[in-house]
Design a protein around this motif. Structure first.
Motif, PDB file in Angstrom:
ATOM      1  N   GLU A  78       0.861  -1.177   0.000  1.00  0.00           N
ATOM      2  CA  GLU A  78       0.000   0.000   0.000  1.00  0.00           C
ATOM      3  C   GLU A  78       0.902   1.233   0.000  1.00  0.00           C
ATOM      4  O   GLU A  78       1.657   1.457   0.948  1.00  0.00           O
ATOM      5  N   ILE A  79       0.848   2.020  -1.068  1.00  0.00           N
ATOM      6  CA  ILE A  79       1.613   3.262  -1.135  1.00  0.00           C
ATOM      7  C   ILE A  79       0.714   4.372  -0.593  1.00  0.00           C
ATOM      8  O   ILE A  79      -0.267   4.769  -1.224  1.00  0.00           O
ATOM      9  N   CYS A  80       1.053   4.881   0.581  1.00  0.00           N
ATOM     10  CA  CYS A  80       0.221   5.880   1.252  1.00  0.00           C
ATOM     11  C   CYS A  80       0.562   7.300   0.806  1.00  0.00           C
ATOM     12  O   CYS A  80      -0.304   8.181   0.801  1.00  0.00           O
ATOM     13  N   TYR A  81       1.841   7.517   0.464  1.00  0.00           N
ATOM     14  CA  TYR A  81       2.294   8.841   0.017  1.00  0.00           C
ATOM     15  C   TYR A  81       3.634   8.665  -0.687  1.00  0.00           C
ATOM     16  O   TYR A  81       4.454   7.834  -0.283  1.00  0.00           O
ATOM     17  N   GLU A  82       3.855   9.486  -1.730  1.00  0.00           N
ATOM     18  CA  GLU A  82       5.149   9.440  -2.408  1.00  0.00           C
ATOM     19  C   GLU A  82       5.402  10.727  -3.173  1.00  0.00           C
ATOM     20  O   GLU A  82       4.498  11.286  -3.795  1.00  0.00           O
ATOM     21  N   ASP A  83       6.632  11.211  -3.102  1.00  0.00           N
ATOM     22  CA  ASP A  83       7.118  12.264  -3.980  1.00  0.00           C
ATOM     23  C   ASP A  83       8.607  12.008  -4.208  1.00  0.00           C
ATOM     24  O   ASP A  83       9.086  10.901  -3.950  1.00  0.00           O
ATOM     25  N   PHE A  85      11.097  12.931  -2.566  1.00  0.00           N
ATOM     26  CA  PHE A  85      11.900  12.893  -1.343  1.00  0.00           C
ATOM     27  C   PHE A  85      11.426  11.856  -0.333  1.00  0.00           C
ATOM     28  O   PHE A  85      12.225  11.314   0.429  1.00  0.00           O
ATOM     29  N   CYS A  86      10.139  11.584  -0.291  1.00  0.00           N
ATOM     30  CA  CYS A  86       9.562  10.730   0.751  1.00  0.00           C
ATOM     31  C   CYS A  86       8.718   9.611   0.157  1.00  0.00           C
ATOM     32  O   CYS A  86       8.095   9.777  -0.893  1.00  0.00           O
ATOM     33  N   LEU A  87       8.677   8.507   0.888  1.00  0.00           N
ATOM     34  CA  LEU A  87       7.788   7.398   0.571  1.00  0.00           C
ATOM     35  C   LEU A  87       7.208   6.894   1.885  1.00  0.00           C
ATOM     36  O   LEU A  87       7.942   6.678   2.848  1.00  0.00           O
ATOM     37  N   VAL A  88       5.882   6.726   1.926  1.00  0.00           N
ATOM     38  CA  VAL A  88       5.229   6.114   3.078  1.00  0.00           C
ATOM     39  C   VAL A  88       4.476   4.892   2.582  1.00  0.00           C
ATOM     40  O   VAL A  88       3.649   4.992   1.663  1.00  0.00           O
ATOM     41  N   VAL A  89       4.781   3.737   3.147  1.00  0.00           N
ATOM     42  CA  VAL A  89       4.112   2.498   2.755  1.00  0.00           C
ATOM     43  C   VAL A  89       3.397   1.904   3.956  1.00  0.00           C
ATOM     44  O   VAL A  89       3.784   2.136   5.109  1.00  0.00           O
ATOM     45  N   GLY A  90       2.360   1.144   3.681  1.00  0.00           N
ATOM     46  CA  GLY A  90       1.632   0.442   4.729  1.00  0.00           C
ATOM     47  C   GLY A  90       2.212  -0.951   4.908  1.00  0.00           C
ATOM     48  O   GLY A  90       2.150  -1.777   3.999  1.00  0.00           O
ATOM     49  N   LYS A  91       2.795  -1.216   6.071  1.00  0.00           N
ATOM     50  CA  LYS A  91       3.409  -2.527   6.331  1.00  0.00           C
ATOM     51  C   LYS A  91       2.350  -3.540   6.759  1.00  0.00           C
ATOM     52  O   LYS A  91       1.559  -3.271   7.661  1.00  0.00           O
ATOM     53  N   PRO A  92       2.341  -4.719   6.137  1.00  0.00           N
ATOM     54  CA  PRO A  92       1.421  -5.771   6.580  1.00  0.00           C
ATOM     55  C   PRO A  92       1.945  -6.474   7.829  1.00  0.00           C
ATOM     56  O   PRO A  92       3.110  -6.324   8.209  1.00  0.00           O
ATOM     57  N   ALA A  93       1.093  -7.259   8.455  1.00  0.00           N
ATOM     58  CA  ALA A  93       1.496  -8.028   9.633  1.00  0.00           C
ATOM     59  C   ALA A  93       2.453  -9.151   9.243  1.00  0.00           C
ATOM     60  O   ALA A  93       2.435  -9.646   8.114  1.00  0.00           O
ATOM     61  N   ARG A 263      -1.382   6.687  11.470  1.00  0.00           N
ATOM     62  CA  ARG A 263      -1.165   8.006  10.864  1.00  0.00           C
ATOM     63  C   ARG A 263       0.214   8.559  11.211  1.00  0.00           C
ATOM     64  O   ARG A 263       0.703   8.384  12.324  1.00  0.00           O
ATOM     65  N   LEU A 264       0.829   9.225  10.227  1.00  0.00           N
ATOM     66  CA  LEU A 264       2.062   9.979  10.433  1.00  0.00           C
ATOM     67  C   LEU A 264       1.784  11.440  10.107  1.00  0.00           C
ATOM     68  O   LEU A 264       1.187  11.740   9.068  1.00  0.00           O
ATOM     69  N   GLU A 265       2.219  12.330  10.971  1.00  0.00           N
ATOM     70  CA  GLU A 265       2.081  13.765  10.721  1.00  0.00           C
ATOM     71  C   GLU A 265       3.454  14.411  10.868  1.00  0.00           C
ATOM     72  O   GLU A 265       4.103  14.267  11.906  1.00  0.00           O
ATOM     73  N   PHE A 266       3.892  15.096   9.818  1.00  0.00           N
ATOM     74  CA  PHE A 266       5.221  15.707   9.829  1.00  0.00           C
ATOM     75  C   PHE A 266       5.278  16.791   8.766  1.00  0.00           C
ATOM     76  O   PHE A 266       4.459  16.832   7.846  1.00  0.00           O
ATOM     77  N   ASP A 267       6.257  17.653   8.899  1.00  0.00           N
ATOM     78  CA  ASP A 267       6.498  18.663   7.872  1.00  0.00           C
ATOM     79  C   ASP A 267       7.386  18.062   6.795  1.00  0.00           C
ATOM     80  O   ASP A 267       8.393  17.396   7.109  1.00  0.00           O
ATOM     81  N   HIS A 268       7.033  18.284   5.546  1.00  0.00           N
ATOM     82  CA  HIS A 268       7.862  17.785   4.445  1.00  0.00           C
ATOM     83  C   HIS A 268       9.286  18.305   4.631  1.00  0.00           C
ATOM     84  O   HIS A 268       9.495  19.481   4.948  1.00  0.00           O
ATOM     85  N   PRO A 269      10.294  17.433   4.453  1.00  0.00           N
ATOM     86  CA  PRO A 269      11.667  17.847   4.762  1.00  0.00           C
ATOM     87  C   PRO A 269      12.194  19.001   3.918  1.00  0.00           C
ATOM     88  O   PRO A 269      13.065  19.744   4.365  1.00  0.00           O
ATOM     89  N   VAL A 270      11.662  19.177   2.713  1.00  0.00           N
ATOM     90  CA  VAL A 270      12.167  20.224   1.828  1.00  0.00           C
ATOM     91  C   VAL A 270      11.179  21.377   1.688  1.00  0.00           C
ATOM     92  O   VAL A 270      11.519  22.539   1.894  1.00  0.00           O
ATOM     93  N   VAL A 277      -0.450  11.607   6.786  1.00  0.00           N
ATOM     94  CA  VAL A 277      -0.529  10.430   5.920  1.00  0.00           C
ATOM     95  C   VAL A 277      -1.105   9.264   6.714  1.00  0.00           C
ATOM     96  O   VAL A 277      -0.629   8.947   7.811  1.00  0.00           O
ATOM     97  N   GLN A 278      -2.125   8.631   6.153  1.00  0.00           N
ATOM     98  CA  GLN A 278      -2.787   7.529   6.839  1.00  0.00           C
ATOM     99  C   GLN A 278      -2.565   6.209   6.116  1.00  0.00           C
ATOM    100  O   GLN A 278      -2.483   6.163   4.888  1.00  0.00           O
ATOM    101  N   ALA A 279      -2.493   5.146   6.896  1.00  0.00           N
ATOM    102  CA  ALA A 279      -2.428   3.783   6.361  1.00  0.00           C
ATOM    103  C   ALA A 279      -3.742   3.082   6.683  1.00  0.00           C
ATOM    104  O   ALA A 279      -4.239   3.156   7.821  1.00  0.00           O
TER     105      ALA A 279
END
Length: 295
Positions: A78-83, A85-93, A263-270, A277-279
């Motif tokens: 599951e790709i939750c967010y991508e650009d 600089f960043c990638l957020v994926v949903g990890k399975p059990a 959920r992850l909440e953060f400021d984009h690094p750039v 971002v939610q999974a």
């Protein structure tokens, strides 16, 4: 934030006016006023020819081709967010973040390596935080060294907000609270942690979203990131995670700890843009919720 765009392996920035040709000693300070700049990385890039000035354009070699360092293995992620600089994926059990020993297969690192390769991205694998093997949810990756330095700094300074959804045993007296209890190794069990006066500082905030007859749905926020922190803290206050047999939870309804990095909440690094971002919840936790509500 200044205007920028990616040009192959280079990042092109539009500067307010032509400067820095040749680069002068205070160039990094001037650039830092316009966007986040890791000083050591910028100076190293400059010394290696990775910083160029063309009129009012500044180019930085931020996206060199890299090897993943892990054998790519297919996993439907599951790709939750991508650009860029960043990638957020949903990890399975049931999946480790990275191999614990040589030759270990089926890790998230290998799955991300496959994703990068299949989408034509030559990126190293740089995870910013971890989840336990049987915990599901959002995992943040940096796609280049620039983002890695900035996101690591944000994690150390507690500027990356991690929210978890959990199902725990028992009836809570208070609807919200903070567990401030140091965590250290359990000397009787090498893979286990416990609350101990000599442990590392650990703080977990919880909020009860739904109290049921035998269990509760709880939202958790980590202020620190100790190994098994949520599992240890909830067990410590008498409300172990459902399915978490290592810390006293029953496996009658669920065979793993009922914990999801929601959920992850953060400021984009750039760009410094605030991101949330939610999974998606895994199917087994949705089924568990239905079972708990019907008891």
């Amino acid at each position: 934030m200044m205007e920028w765009k990616r040009k192959g392996e280079w990042l092109e920035l539009s500067l307010p006016h032509p400067v820095w040709k040749p680069l002068h000693p205070r160039a990094v300070e001037e650039l830092s006023a316009l966007l986040p700049v890791p000083r050591k990385l910028f100076l190293r890039l400059a010394s290696q020819g990775g910083v160029r000035v063309q009129g009012n354009k500044l180019l930085m070699h931020l996206f060199p081709e890299e090897k993943a360092s892990f054998v790519p293995e297919y996993q439907d992620l599951e790709i939750c967010y991508e650009d860029d600089f960043c990638l957020v994926v949903g990890k399975p059990a049931g999946m480790s973040i990275h191999p614990a020993e040589a030759g270990q297969k089926g890790t998230l690192a290998s799955a991300v390596a496959f994703y990068y390769a299949s989408t034509g991205q030559a990126c190293a694998i740089r995870h910013i935080h971890r989840l336990d093997q049987d915990t599901t949810g959002a995992v943040l990756y940096a796609k280049n060294e620039w983002a890695h330095v900035l996101l690591d700094e944000a994690m150390r300074e507690k500027r990356i907000d991690r929210r978890y959804a959990a199902f725990v045993e028992g009836i809570f007296r208070a609807k919200r609270g903070t567990i401030d209890a140091p965590i250290g190794r359990d000397r009787h069990h090498s893979g286990k942690r416990r609350v101990t006066p000599g442990g590392d500082a650990a703080v977990t905030h919880y909020r009860v979203l739904k109290q049921m007859k035998r269990a509760a749905q709880v939202e958790l926020e980590l202020e620190t990131g100790r190994t098994h922190q949520i599992r240890v803290h909830l067990s410590h206050i008498g409300h172990p995670l459902i399915g978490d047999s290592l810390y006293g939870g029953s496996t009658a309804l669920f065979k793993r700890q009922a914990l999801h990095g929601e959920r992850l909440e953060f400021d984009h690094p750039v760009t410094r843009e605030p991101l949330s971002v939610q999974a998606s919840w895994p199917q087994d936790m949705l089924v568990l919720l239905d079972r708990l509500q019907s008891l």
